[in-house]
Design an enzyme around this catalytic site. Structure first.
Site, short mmCIF file in Angstrom:
data_model
loop_
_atom_site.label_atom_id
_atom_site.label_comp_id
_atom_site.label_asym_id
_atom_site.label_seq_id
_atom_site.Cartn_x
_atom_site.Cartn_y
_atom_site.Cartn_z
N LYS A 118 -13.34 76.44 19.51
CA LYS A 118 -13.30 77.25 20.75
C LYS A 118 -12.34 78.43 20.60
O LYS A 118 -12.67 79.56 20.93
CB LYS A 118 -12.83 76.33 21.90
CG LYS A 118 -12.30 77.08 23.11
CD LYS A 118 -11.83 76.12 24.19
CE LYS A 118 -10.40 75.65 24.09
NZ LYS A 118 -9.35 76.54 24.56
N ASN A 119 -11.13 78.15 20.08
CA ASN A 119 -10.10 79.20 20.05
C ASN A 119 -10.32 80.22 18.95
O ASN A 119 -9.54 81.18 18.82
CB ASN A 119 -8.71 78.56 19.94
CG ASN A 119 -8.31 77.88 21.25
OD1 ASN A 119 -8.94 78.11 22.29
ND2 ASN A 119 -7.29 77.03 21.20
N CYS A 128 -5.07 76.75 31.16
CA CYS A 128 -4.46 75.45 31.49
C CYS A 128 -3.03 75.66 31.97
O CYS A 128 -2.30 76.51 31.46
CB CYS A 128 -4.45 74.55 30.25
SG CYS A 128 -6.06 73.89 29.85
N ARG A 156 2.86 81.41 30.71
CA ARG A 156 1.93 81.98 29.73
C ARG A 156 1.89 83.50 29.91
O ARG A 156 0.91 84.07 30.39
CB ARG A 156 0.55 81.33 29.87
CG ARG A 156 0.64 79.82 29.72
CD ARG A 156 -0.70 79.15 29.61
NE ARG A 156 -1.26 79.28 28.28
CZ ARG A 156 -2.44 78.75 27.94
NH1 ARG A 156 -3.15 78.10 28.83
NH2 ARG A 156 -2.91 78.88 26.71
N ASP A 174 -1.73 71.50 20.60
CA ASP A 174 -2.98 71.02 21.21
C ASP A 174 -3.32 69.58 20.84
O ASP A 174 -4.23 68.99 21.41
CB ASP A 174 -4.15 71.95 20.84
CG ASP A 174 -4.00 73.34 21.44
OD1 ASP A 174 -3.20 73.49 22.38
OD2 ASP A 174 -4.66 74.27 20.95
N ARG A 210 -14.12 72.24 29.16
CA ARG A 210 -13.70 73.57 28.70
C ARG A 210 -13.57 73.61 27.17
O ARG A 210 -13.67 74.70 26.58
CB ARG A 210 -12.33 73.94 29.28
CG ARG A 210 -12.36 74.27 30.74
CD ARG A 210 -11.04 74.82 31.20
NE ARG A 210 -10.68 76.01 30.43
CZ ARG A 210 -9.49 76.57 30.42
NH1 ARG A 210 -8.53 76.06 31.17
NH2 ARG A 210 -9.24 77.64 29.70
N1 EPU Z 1 4.75 83.44 24.89
C1 EPU Z 1 5.76 84.34 25.09
N2 EPU Z 1 5.44 85.66 25.24
C2 EPU Z 1 4.15 86.10 25.22
C3 EPU Z 1 3.13 85.15 25.00
C4 EPU Z 1 3.46 83.83 24.84
O1 EPU Z 1 6.92 83.98 25.13
O2 EPU Z 1 3.90 87.29 25.40
C5 EPU Z 1 5.08 82.01 24.78
C6 EPU Z 1 4.45 81.21 25.92
O3 EPU Z 1 5.31 81.17 27.03
C7 EPU Z 1 4.22 79.87 25.29
C8 EPU Z 1 4.08 80.16 23.80
O4 EPU Z 1 4.46 81.49 23.64
O5 EPU Z 1 5.34 79.06 25.52
C9 EPU Z 1 2.69 80.00 23.24
O6 EPU Z 1 1.86 80.98 23.76
P1 EPU Z 1 0.77 81.72 22.86
O7 EPU Z 1 0.54 83.05 23.48
O8 EPU Z 1 1.12 81.64 21.43
O9 EPU Z 1 -0.49 80.78 23.06
P2 EPU Z 1 -1.77 81.11 23.88
O10 EPU Z 1 -2.38 82.31 23.32
O11 EPU Z 1 -1.45 81.04 25.32
C10 EPU Z 1 -3.31 79.75 22.29
C11 EPU Z 1 -4.42 78.77 22.51
C12 EPU Z 1 -3.83 77.48 23.02
C13 EPU Z 1 -2.85 76.96 21.97
C14 EPU Z 1 -1.80 78.02 21.64
C15 EPU Z 1 -0.91 77.62 20.47
C16 EPU Z 1 -6.32 80.17 23.06
C17 EPU Z 1 -7.27 80.66 24.07
N3 EPU Z 1 -5.37 79.33 23.47
O12 EPU Z 1 -2.68 79.88 23.56
O13 EPU Z 1 -4.89 76.57 23.20
O14 EPU Z 1 -2.22 75.82 22.47
O15 EPU Z 1 -2.43 79.26 21.31
O16 EPU Z 1 -1.67 77.50 19.33
O17 EPU Z 1 -6.45 80.48 21.89
C18 EPU Z 1 -5.95 74.73 24.18
O18 EPU Z 1 -6.94 74.97 23.46
O19 EPU Z 1 -5.85 73.65 24.86
C19 EPU Z 1 -4.87 75.69 24.26
C20 EPU Z 1 -3.96 75.68 25.22
#
Ligand code: EPU
Length: 428
Positions: free
Chosen positions: A22-23, A120, A125, A308, A400
């Site tokens: 998915k990601n 989620c 985020r 995850d 999802r």
């Molecule tokens: N963060 C910051 N600043 C930012 C962005 C993020 O401090 O500008 C912090 C967040 O607060 C958080 C951490 O970084 O504590 C992780 O956030 P990140 O942006 O790296 O992750 P994401 O893009 O929100 C994606 C996946 C998640 C997965 C994480 C880590 C997608 C759509 N989502 O989330 O997937 O857990 O990377 O690998 O790609 C899931 O599939 O269940 C899921 C949550």
């Protein structure tokens, strides 16, 4: 509304094939916005977030065809004059990946408007990484309520240090940089394999990206990009969930179509806990053994242990003999699911970002709620080992990210049903 009903204590046996990730599929679908040529994506998981992204692309002006027999998505984005610069709020608020439309649209049109994305509820985020990077590349960003309005005469490549190696943020900056003027250097980039899959696809489109797989990405902007025909990488999180299902049910399951390197952190922890793991090419065999040992897990960026799978490994550790520790280091509120596991009998204490699990505790079926996607996965695993019947409500979260979880589990011998119910009856 629907719920899962699981009758536990059946050892799972047999094999499952991993679906596409998915990601990885979501950012690659967003990449189709960078070109007017046809983009064909194979091995797409038919999960709710993919349907949401398909609808989002349509509302932006793309033609999108989802072939749900072949797991193929075909996207053709329009000419710039027909491309919508406003990301629809109702869809954006459903998932984090919606924000991945902003990088490509900003690069193509010099403007984009999008609400802060949903997703989620597992902690803060933010999208600071995306916003600061776009600003560094010349965009003027204004915030109206929770809506970002970005304008740029031209995006100019810059050397950018990411404050935090955000997974989605890295992808978004990469997408924008492919069409920016000059060279963009992304330092402290996220290194998750899904980003490498996106880069493989972008490279096929004609983008010039080097440093793939590292935290130092160099992108030389090009004038225009072409289409792609790409197969989505296997879902390491889905594969890991079935691996843990085998271990927790004391069964034996072969998971086909995995990438061994992607499984390293889980392999290491499963073996440390005493499960048997054998890897043969793309086949991953897991056998649950009698006694499980407690372990300490900390979630980290790849190649650390994936956040995850944190909920799933914690569920396994409720069955280990002794005290296990889980440190969630990626998200600041991703231990909420432990309250649902406690309803099933798990002994878990949470202090800050650490969960202390005292095992083994017999789990006993009751009614629980999937609070988010990976909480849902944990509850399924708990239901598989629990005595009696476990009912899991709010399973739309599970839809999802897990395709056909019911038929996959039934194929392994689990006694699981998906039933419709009236919400009023549920609260009675
Ligand atoms: N963060 C910051 N600043 C930012 C962005 C993020 O401090 O500008 C912090 C967040 O607060 C958080 C951490 O970084 O504590 C992780 O956030 P990140 O942006 O790296 O992750 P994401 O893009 O929100 C994606 C996946 C998640 C997965 C994480 C880590 C997608 C759509 N989502 O989330 O997937 O857990 O990377 O690998 O790609 C899931 O599939 O269940 C899921 C949550």
């Amino acid at each position: 509304m629907e719920k899962f009903i699981i009758e536990g204590q059946v050892p799972l046996r047999g094999s499952v094939r991993t679906n596409g990730a998915k990601n990885a599929a979501l950012p690659i679908m967003a990449a189709a916005l960078l070109t007017t040529e046809e983009c064909v994506l194979e091995n797409v998981p038919l999960v709710r977030d993919v349907w949401t992204m398909a609808e989002l692309l349509r509302r932006l002006g793309c033609q999108v065809f989802v072939d749900d027999i072949r797991h193929r998505v075909v996207v053709r984005a329009p000419e710039s004059t027909q491309l919508n610069a406003i990301v629809p709020a109702d869809l954006a608020r459903q998932m984090r990946a919606s924000f991945l439309a902003t990088g490509p649209i900003l690069a193509r049109l010099g403007q984009v408007r999008a609400p802060h994305p949903g997703g989620c509820s597992i902690g803060k985020r933010p999208v600071n990484v995306d916003i600061r990077s776009f600003s560094a590349m010349g965009a003027r960003v204004r915030l109206f309520g929770d809506v970002y309005d970005m304008q740029a005469d031209a995006l100019i490549g810059k050397s950018i240090y990411l404050d935090y190696p955000s997974h989605t943020g890295t992808e978004n900056v990469l997408l924008a940089a492919t069409l920016a003027k000059g060279r963009t250097i992304i330092k402290h980039a996220a290194t998750e394999p899904e980003i490498a899959d996106l880069v493989a696809c972008l490279t096929q489109m004609g983008a010039r990206v080097s440093g793939v797989g590292t935290s130092y990405l160099v992108v030389d902007g090009v004038e225009a990009l072409g289409g792609f025909h790409h197969r989505v990488m296997p879902d390491r999180i889905e594969a890991g969930t079935y691996a843990i299902a085998a271990a927790i049910s004391r069964g034996e399951v072969v998971i086909h179509d995995i990438v061994p390197d992607h499984m390293d952190p889980l392999t290491h922890k499963l073996q440390e806990a005493g499960a048997l793991v054998e890897i043969d090419g793309g086949d991953y065999l897991v056998r649950g053994t009698g006694r499980l040992r407690p372990v300490e897990v900390q979630t980290l960026h790849y190649p650390g242990f994936p956040t995850d799978l944190q909920t799933s490994i914690a569920t396994l550790l409720t069955q280990a003999d002794g005290i296990s520790l889980i440190h969630e280091r990626v998200f600041d509120d991703r231990l909420q699911y432990t309250s649902e596991l406690r309803k099933l009998g798990a002994s878990i204490a949470v202090t800050g970002h650490t969960a202390t699990i005292q095992g083994p505790t017999p789990l006993v079926g009751t009614t629980v709620r999937a609070l988010d996607l990976r909480c849902g996965a944990a509850l399924i695993l708990a239901g598989l080992v629990a005595e009696g019947v476990t009912e899991i409500c709010d399973i739309y979260h599970i839809d999802r990210g897990y395709e056909n979880v019911l038929s996959q589990l039934v194929g392994l011998g689990a006694r699981v049903e998906r039933v419709a119910f009236e919400p009023a009856a549920a609260s009675a």
